[in-house]
Design a protein around this motif. Sequence first.
Motif, PDB file in Angstrom:
ATOM      1  N   HIS A   2       2.347  23.500   9.376  1.00  0.00           N
ATOM      2  CA  HIS A   2       2.744  23.494  10.779  1.00  0.00           C
ATOM      3  C   HIS A   2       1.852  22.664  11.708  1.00  0.00           C
ATOM      4  O   HIS A   2       2.371  21.861  12.497  1.00  0.00           O
ATOM      5  CB  HIS A   2       2.902  24.927  11.293  1.00  0.00           C
ATOM      6  N   THR A  40       1.837  28.299  17.211  1.00  0.00           N
ATOM      7  CA  THR A  40       2.687  28.626  16.066  1.00  0.00           C
ATOM      8  C   THR A  40       2.058  29.747  15.249  1.00  0.00           C
ATOM      9  O   THR A  40       2.743  30.664  14.798  1.00  0.00           O
ATOM     10  CB  THR A  40       2.904  27.389  15.177  1.00  0.00           C
ATOM     11  N   GLN A  61      11.227  21.448  15.698  1.00  0.00           N
ATOM     12  CA  GLN A  61      11.436  22.897  15.642  1.00  0.00           C
ATOM     13  C   GLN A  61      12.847  23.255  15.193  1.00  0.00           C
ATOM     14  O   GLN A  61      13.051  24.300  14.571  1.00  0.00           O
ATOM     15  CB  GLN A  61      11.135  23.529  17.004  1.00  0.00           C
ATOM     16  N   ASN A  83      10.382  23.762   4.437  1.00  0.00           N
ATOM     17  CA  ASN A  83       9.231  24.665   4.494  1.00  0.00           C
ATOM     18  C   ASN A  83       9.638  26.052   4.987  1.00  0.00           C
ATOM     19  O   ASN A  83       9.285  27.075   4.386  1.00  0.00           O
ATOM     20  CB  ASN A  83       8.158  24.086   5.419  1.00  0.00           C
ATOM     21  N   ASP A  84      10.391  26.088   6.086  1.00  0.00           N
ATOM     22  CA  ASP A  84      10.748  27.384   6.668  1.00  0.00           C
ATOM     23  C   ASP A  84      11.859  28.086   5.898  1.00  0.00           C
ATOM     24  O   ASP A  84      12.010  29.305   6.009  1.00  0.00           O
ATOM     25  CB  ASP A  84      11.121  27.210   8.141  1.00  0.00           C
ATOM     26  N   HIS A 117      10.359  20.310   7.680  1.00  0.00           N
ATOM     27  CA  HIS A 117      10.164  21.605   8.338  1.00  0.00           C
ATOM     28  C   HIS A 117      11.268  22.583   7.931  1.00  0.00           C
ATOM     29  O   HIS A 117      11.016  23.776   7.705  1.00  0.00           O
ATOM     30  CB  HIS A 117      10.160  21.406   9.862  1.00  0.00           C
ATOM     31  N   SER A 128       2.448  27.449   4.631  1.00  0.00           N
ATOM     32  CA  SER A 128       2.923  27.403   6.013  1.00  0.00           C
ATOM     33  C   SER A 128       1.796  27.033   6.972  1.00  0.00           C
ATOM     34  O   SER A 128       1.983  26.251   7.900  1.00  0.00           O
ATOM     35  CB  SER A 128       3.520  28.760   6.396  1.00  0.00           C
ATOM     36  N   GLN A 160      14.891  28.856   8.872  1.00  0.00           N
ATOM     37  CA  GLN A 160      14.852  30.317   9.043  1.00  0.00           C
ATOM     38  C   GLN A 160      16.256  30.901   9.128  1.00  0.00           C
ATOM     39  O   GLN A 160      16.522  31.997   8.634  1.00  0.00           O
ATOM     40  CB  GLN A 160      14.054  30.661  10.296  1.00  0.00           C
ATOM     41  N   GLY A 215      12.722  23.640  11.541  1.00  0.00           N
ATOM     42  CA  GLY A 215      12.161  24.924  11.124  1.00  0.00           C
ATOM     43  C   GLY A 215      13.095  26.088  11.389  1.00  0.00           C
ATOM     44  O   GLY A 215      13.292  26.951  10.524  1.00  0.00           O
TER      45      GLY A 215
END
Length: 401
Positions: A120, A349, A143, A26-27, A23, A116, A150, A146
């Motif tokens: 998710h 999400t 989370q 990915n983010d 995650h 994305s 970010q 993720g």
Amino acid sequence: MNTKAGNLNNPIYPIMIAIAVAHLINDTMQAVIPAMFPILKSELGLTFTQIGLISFVLNMFASALQPVVGFVSDKKPMPYALPIGMISSFIGIAIIAFTSQYWVILVAVLFLGFGSAVFHPEGSRVSFMAAGSKRGLAQSIYQVGGNSGQALAPLISAYILDIFGQRGAAMVLLLTTIGIILLSKIAGWYKNQLEQERKAKTKRILVSNLPPLTKKQVGIALTLLFTIIFARSFYTTNITSFYVFYLMDHYDISLRLGQMLIFAFMAFGVVGTFFGGSLSDRIGRKNVILLSVVVPMPFCLALPYVPLWAAILFLIIIGTLIMISFSVTVVYAQELVPSKIGTMAGLTTGFAFGMGAVGAMVIGILMDHKGIDFTMMVVSLLPLLLLVAFLLPKDKPASMA
């Protein structure tokens, strides 16, 4: 990965951590896009509206697809969709790193949005399968991955893109390759678990901590929950994608320092996300959501009017507390409709992505036409909508359910 499930109530921590790392990767790829905004504005001469449109296309495409992927995967789980989604994101980053055409950038973010959208709902399902009795903790670990990805956006901007320019985004492709390999391993474990459950004729069922609710009550609760997600996503998009321009304009600081302050906001948001899930297992989902609403409210309202030192402090407080409910809202939605794990993960999400997309577009237009200061003052009022959290049905802590 050969980690076995054992008792369905026993958490499988290696899988929790592995999907959280995936995650994060990915983010991080998704975060490259807002990290590039100052670079794209200066190198390609884009307007705030054009920047907002890039974010809108990325997030709205991901938003629209996620519930669809979740609905389909509830009927037929798709383990190997996970690495396929990340391959799509790899293609998107590769394109955006080397193009100078605005329309090509919009095409590139479609690949990222698809990646994305696939990741998710299926990633949330893997988290659920590995959670056992620790639903809040598992979702928080997931989370945190993720949100950590970010949070890397301002660091990528300050220490890669600010030095190497747009092509510096290609450095993320190495991380993406690692992610594809990791998700291939996780997909193998995921497929094996499904086969074991099929042979044993068992199915993982989410036990809700909410009292029995009618369909109408569930519908009202979901509407309230989506209102909370809307306000939170709109507000956080403003901070992560546009507040750096306010910092540079209002306080006359450098891009690098401004991005470090945004990093502080996001990094403390990761801390809040981690503790929020496990706290909700102890005191209940609604209580954690209320905590994330009431305490940061005055700081959100005051942020545009304070000196720089106070703004730094306020960003840390807001980031920690407003994000403490990030994973909790996903679990709360799943407990409202426990038979639709993937669908509710995709809806919550995806809705967050979609509202971030709308927020980016609206904020970009406002900044172009009304100015940066006016926009920040208007957006500071948005968290007042979060007060609808008081109307949510009250749940029992997981330890009491």
